[in-house]
Write an enzyme that holds these catalytic residues in place. Structure first.
Site, PDB file in Angstrom:
ATOM      1  N   SER A 200       0.909  -1.280  -0.162  1.00 22.66           N
ATOM      2  CA  SER A 200      -0.082   0.019   0.035  1.00 22.66           C
ATOM      3  C   SER A 200       0.747   1.272  -0.060  1.00 22.66           C
ATOM      4  O   SER A 200       0.430   2.430  -0.608  1.00 22.66           O
ATOM      5  CB  SER A 200      -0.897   0.157   1.382  1.00 22.66           C
ATOM      6  OG  SER A 200      -1.689  -1.178   1.115  1.00 22.66           O
ATOM      7  N   HIS A 246       0.363   4.318   4.221  1.00 24.49           N
ATOM      8  CA  HIS A 246      -0.385   5.170   3.266  1.00 24.49           C
ATOM      9  C   HIS A 246       0.041   6.724   3.253  1.00 24.49           C
ATOM     10  O   HIS A 246       0.277   7.246   1.986  1.00 24.49           O
ATOM     11  CB  HIS A 246      -1.858   4.990   3.447  1.00 24.49           C
ATOM     12  CG  HIS A 246      -2.501   3.642   3.372  1.00 24.49           C
ATOM     13  ND1 HIS A 246      -3.970   3.258   3.530  1.00 24.49           N
ATOM     14  CD2 HIS A 246      -1.807   2.327   3.392  1.00 24.49           C
ATOM     15  CE1 HIS A 246      -3.974   2.114   3.416  1.00 24.49           C
ATOM     16  NE2 HIS A 246      -2.736   1.629   3.077  1.00 24.49           N
TER      17      HIS A 246
END
Length: 295
Positions: A200, A246
């Site tokens: 991610s 993220h």
């Protein structure tokens, strides 16, 4: 001034470098200077200005001087334009298959962990104990079928256009620098005994770079911004998601993307690779700070 030229001027387009009064949205594929229809000369990729055509056909230039280049100045590779994206997807899928076959003993040895006595292992495991490789290996591990499916779909959607626009070397640099930055921020802010895994961080780096690229190309940014907002909402609304990875990957992707697509042609390599080194250096500093706190 005719009506088309007046509309171009009102749209804020730059003037041709040889005919400043003629506004244009076309740039030379090599030097990126604005060129009007009278000056642009068809090339294998896009158009070139008269100066670049003259210099490229003269003596004293290497064979690569006339090689087609991407928007970011990378060599336009022959063959599959999505080759490295497919390779990255293949590696992630292969590692996930190994995870399913071997189980936790494999996953636990390679996911991101600050420092914690892990059941089944001797002693304390984690980055703080010198296992820095976890910052890299955790980028290729996934927790579930949904996890890897979502990440690989995002990689497929974002990776191809970015690989074509940046060139393979710059694309890989963006991917790994973003992933490592996300891992470093996770290591710095998350609890040391909280494991983290997934691509991610690198994926959000691609999101950031894609937004920069689309703005540079003056494309409609609403689709990528909308998708990014949805992903950020999911990041902070659902439990069990390493938001640090993220956010770290996204910030790194934006910074590297700016360096890649906005670097001036005369100092392109220095600015592009310097930006990657700078972001990577900040990641190393975060890792060193956290290691000092935990040891």
């Amino acid at each position: 001034m005719n009506q088309e030229e007046d509309q171009a001027r009102r749209a804020g387009l730059p003037g041709c470098y040889r005919h400043p009064g003629v506004h244009t949205g076309i740039r030379c594929a090599r030097c990126e200077r604005p060129i009007c229809p009278e000056c642009m000369i068809s090339a294998s990729v896009g158009f070139q200005c008269p100066d670049c055509v003259r210099s490229g056909s003269g003596t004293g230039h290497t064979r690569t001087a006339n090689q087609p280049r991407t928007l970011a100045g990378g060599a336009l590779a022959a063959g599959d334009p999505q080759l490295f994206t497919k390779i990255l997807i293949g590696i992630n899928v292969a590692v996930f298959v190994v995870q399913q076959i071997v189980g936790f003993r494999f996953t636990g040895a390679f996911y991101l962990l600050g420092g914690w006595p892990v059941q089944g292992f001797d002693g304390v495991q984690g980055v703080a104990e010198g296992q820095w490789y976890r910052l890299l290996t955790s980028m290729f591990l996934h927790a579930s079928y949904i996890h890897i499916a979502f990440n690989m779909l995002s990689l497929w959607w974002l990776g191809g256009p970015l690989e074509a626009a940046l060139g393979r070397a710059r694309y890989l640099a963006l991917y790994f620098v973003s992933g490592l930055a996300g891992g470093a921020l996770t290591y710095l802010l998350a609890a040391p005994d909280e494991p983290s895994l997934g691509a991610s961080g690198a994926i959000f780096g691609l999101f950031g770079a894609m937004a920069v690229l689309m703005r540079r190309m003056k494309y409609d940014m609403r689709p990528v911004i909308g998708l990014l907002v949805v992903n950020l909402i999911i990041t902070f609304a659902w439990s069990g998601i390493a938001w640090q990875a993220h956010v770290g990957g996204l910030v790194a992707g934006v910074l590297v993307g700016i360096g890649m697509v906005h670097a001036p042609a005369e100092r392109r390599g220095v600015v592009q690779w310097g930006t990657c080194v700078l972001v990577l250096a900040v990641s190393v500093v975060m890792v060193l700070i956290r290691t000092a706190q935990l040891t």
